[in-house]
Design an enzyme around this catalytic site. Structure first.
Site, PDB file in Angstrom:
ATOM      1  N   TYR A 150       0.838  -1.204   0.000  1.00  0.00           N
ATOM      2  CA  TYR A 150       0.000   0.000   0.000  1.00  0.00           C
ATOM      3  C   TYR A 150       0.875   1.257   0.000  1.00  0.00           C
ATOM      4  CZ  TYR A 150      -3.984   2.996   1.205  1.00  0.00           C
ATOM      5  OH  TYR A 150      -4.969   3.973   1.193  1.00  0.00           O
ATOM      6  N   LYS A 154       1.110   4.147  -2.919  1.00  0.00           N
ATOM      7  CA  LYS A 154       0.686   5.531  -2.685  1.00  0.00           C
ATOM      8  C   LYS A 154       1.833   6.524  -2.855  1.00  0.00           C
ATOM      9  CE  LYS A 154      -3.716   4.740  -1.983  1.00  0.00           C
ATOM     10  NZ  LYS A 154      -4.716   5.220  -2.957  1.00  0.00           N
ATOM     11  N   THR A 185     -14.720   5.279   6.247  1.00  0.00           N
ATOM     12  CA  THR A 185     -15.262   4.577   5.071  1.00  0.00           C
ATOM     13  C   THR A 185     -15.132   3.083   5.373  1.00  0.00           C
ATOM     14  OG1 THR A 185     -13.153   4.223   3.945  1.00  0.00           O
ATOM     15  CG2 THR A 185     -14.248   6.349   3.552  1.00  0.00           C
TER      16      THR A 185
HETATM   17  P1  NAP Z   1     -13.536   1.973  -0.118  1.00  0.00           P
HETATM   18  O1  NAP Z   1     -14.644   2.362   0.773  1.00  0.00           O
HETATM   19  O2  NAP Z   1     -12.979   0.595  -0.020  1.00  0.00           O
HETATM   20  O3  NAP Z   1     -13.963   2.300  -1.629  1.00  0.00           O
HETATM   21  C1  NAP Z   1     -13.098   2.028  -2.685  1.00  0.00           C
HETATM   22  C2  NAP Z   1     -13.917   1.631  -3.885  1.00  0.00           C
HETATM   23  O4  NAP Z   1     -13.016   1.299  -4.965  1.00  0.00           O
HETATM   24  C3  NAP Z   1     -14.775   0.382  -3.620  1.00  0.00           C
HETATM   25  O5  NAP Z   1     -16.050   0.547  -4.168  1.00  0.00           O
HETATM   26  C4  NAP Z   1     -13.975  -0.679  -4.326  1.00  0.00           C
HETATM   27  O6  NAP Z   1     -14.698  -1.847  -4.685  1.00  0.00           O
HETATM   28  C5  NAP Z   1     -13.484   0.084  -5.531  1.00  0.00           C
HETATM   29  N1  NAP Z   1     -12.464  -0.653  -6.267  1.00  0.00           N
HETATM   30  C6  NAP Z   1     -11.573  -1.569  -5.789  1.00  0.00           C
HETATM   31  N2  NAP Z   1     -10.862  -2.084  -6.791  1.00  0.00           N
HETATM   32  C7  NAP Z   1     -11.290  -1.479  -7.932  1.00  0.00           C
HETATM   33  C8  NAP Z   1     -10.934  -1.603  -9.296  1.00  0.00           C
HETATM   34  N3  NAP Z   1     -10.002  -2.465  -9.717  1.00  0.00           N
HETATM   35  N4  NAP Z   1     -11.575  -0.825 -10.205  1.00  0.00           N
HETATM   36  C9  NAP Z   1     -12.538   0.037  -9.810  1.00  0.00           C
HETATM   37  N5  NAP Z   1     -12.926   0.186  -8.530  1.00  0.00           N
HETATM   38  C10 NAP Z   1     -12.310  -0.566  -7.602  1.00  0.00           C
HETATM   39  O7  NAP Z   1     -12.280   2.948   0.065  1.00  0.00           O
HETATM   40  P2  NAP Z   1     -12.175   4.466   0.560  1.00  0.00           P
HETATM   41  O8  NAP Z   1     -11.749   4.427   1.980  1.00  0.00           O
HETATM   42  O9  NAP Z   1     -13.333   5.276   0.141  1.00  0.00           O
HETATM   43  O10 NAP Z   1     -10.871   4.869  -0.263  1.00  0.00           O
HETATM   44  C11 NAP Z   1     -10.893   5.678  -1.429  1.00  0.00           C
HETATM   45  C12 NAP Z   1      -9.449   6.022  -1.778  1.00  0.00           C
HETATM   46  O11 NAP Z   1      -8.853   6.733  -0.688  1.00  0.00           O
HETATM   47  C13 NAP Z   1      -8.561   4.800  -2.023  1.00  0.00           C
HETATM   48  O12 NAP Z   1      -7.633   5.089  -3.053  1.00  0.00           O
HETATM   49  C14 NAP Z   1      -7.824   4.628  -0.705  1.00  0.00           C
HETATM   50  O13 NAP Z   1      -6.585   3.968  -0.862  1.00  0.00           O
HETATM   51  C15 NAP Z   1      -7.658   6.082  -0.292  1.00  0.00           C
HETATM   52  N6  NAP Z   1      -7.451   6.279   1.156  1.00  0.00           N
HETATM   53  C16 NAP Z   1      -8.362   5.822   2.073  1.00  0.00           C
HETATM   54  C17 NAP Z   1      -8.159   6.082   3.436  1.00  0.00           C
HETATM   55  C18 NAP Z   1      -9.150   5.694   4.514  1.00  0.00           C
HETATM   56  O14 NAP Z   1      -8.825   5.797   5.704  1.00  0.00           O
HETATM   57  N7  NAP Z   1     -10.350   5.294   4.188  1.00  0.00           N
HETATM   58  C19 NAP Z   1      -7.012   6.776   3.824  1.00  0.00           C
HETATM   59  C20 NAP Z   1      -6.101   7.189   2.873  1.00  0.00           C
HETATM   60  C21 NAP Z   1      -6.338   6.959   1.526  1.00  0.00           C
HETATM   61  P3  NAP Z   1     -14.428  -3.247  -3.873  1.00  0.00           P
HETATM   62  O15 NAP Z   1     -15.227  -3.194  -2.647  1.00  0.00           O
HETATM   63  O16 NAP Z   1     -14.860  -4.309  -4.834  1.00  0.00           O
HETATM   64  O17 NAP Z   1     -12.958  -3.344  -3.560  1.00  0.00           O
END
Ligand code: NAP
Length: 250
Positions: A150, A154, A185
């Site tokens: 990860y 990133k 999330t």
């Molecule tokens: P999330 O709730 O898991 O949502 C991510 C979405 O992306 C899900 O609907 C997921 O579907 C989809 N996805 C996964 N693989 C994919 C693919 N190959 N093609 C298209 N869509 C795909 O995550 P989130 O927390 O909202 O995160 C959004 C972004 O912010 C991500 O890039 C994450 O790394 C970043 N981020 C999150 C956090 C945090 O604390 N939440 C912190 C820092 C950065 P599936 O359920 O099928 O996987």
């Protein structure tokens, strides 16, 4: 209404932060392509909004990217904004993480964002305008144990953003990265409260707090900003406050 008449693509948009970005863009007038692999959730979100459509898009698939961008341009119009938000996490340290998981994380988080830019940028260059927001992470600004793939992905997104911003110099297209901390999330909720107990703003973040930064960077408000990295992390990446806020309050 900063996005009146504009068209935006958001990946990983069916839930979590991606869904918040979709709602924020739509509330300010954008026509939004809700792109994800979660078809039911994506269809349902797009159905709530006046000018949105759901597109199945696995961001690792170059042919799907080409087909989705064609469909979006035919039905919603030329793409003004791309938010590369789709991401996955598999925990594991350098000795434990399987090469398969490491490669899969890079494929979704890094190659997926590359393919998005690779597909959308020629049109933005031709039209002389556009904004890309790449969602990195606090893990793109520092190291974390048990997150080798990860963190690598990133940091890659952060570096790729700067390289692409230079490639697009003088075209009217801006590209920036956003670095969320722990956000409420489905992905972020599994994080231990210890992760944010020692940060200056000692709480979990809300998706809307990240959306406000994404919308700023995607809009003309950020007209003098490209290649930048923007933390939305409660101060997590500047260091620990030295005592436990949660303990102080108890
Ligand atoms: P999330 O709730 O898991 O949502 C991510 C979405 O992306 C899900 O609907 C997921 O579907 C989809 N996805 C996964 N693989 C994919 C693919 N190959 N093609 C298209 N869509 C795909 O995550 P989130 O927390 O909202 O995160 C959004 C972004 O912010 C991500 O890039 C994450 O790394 C970043 N981020 C999150 C956090 C945090 O604390 N939440 C912190 C820092 C950065 P599936 O359920 O099928 O996987």
């Amino acid at each position: 209404m900063r996005f009146e008449g504009k068209v935006a693509i958001v990946t990983g948009a069916a839930r979590g932060m991606g869904a918040a970005h979709v709602r924020g863009l739509a509330a300010e007038g954008a026509r939004v392509a809700v792109c994800d692999v979660l078809d039911d959730e994506g269809e349902s979100l797009a159905g709530e909004l006046a000018h949105a459509r759901y597109c199945h898009l696995d961001v690792t698939d170059e042919a799907q990217w080409r087909s989705v961008v064609r469909t979006v341009e035919d039905t919603l119009g030329p793409v003004d904004v791309l938010v590369n938000n789709a991401g996955i996490i598999h925990f594991g340290g350098v000795e434990e993480q399987s090469p398969e998981h490491f490669r899969r994380i890079l494929d979704v988080n890094l190659v997926g964002a590359f393919l998005g830019m690779h597909t959308v940028l020629p049109g933005m260059r031709a039209r002389g305008r556009g904004a890309v927001v790449n969602i990195s992470s606090a893990a793109g600004l520092m190291g974390f144990a048990d997150g080798i793939g990860y963190v690598a992905s990133k940091w890659g997104v952060r570096g790729m953003t700067k390289a692409a911003a230079l490639d697009m110099a003088g075209t009217g297209v801006r590209i920036n990265s956003v670095h969320p901390g722990v956000i409420r999330t489905p992905m972020g909720e599994s994080a231990s409260p210890e992760l944010f107990a020692q940060q200056p703003v000692a709480r979990i973040g809300e998706p809307d707090e990240v959306t406000r930064m994404v919308l700023f960077l995607a809009s003309d408000d950020a007209s003098y900003t490209t290649g930048g990295e923007f933390p939305v992390d409660g101060g997590q990446t500047i260091g620990h406050v030295g005592h436990d806020h949660a303990a102080d309050k108890a």
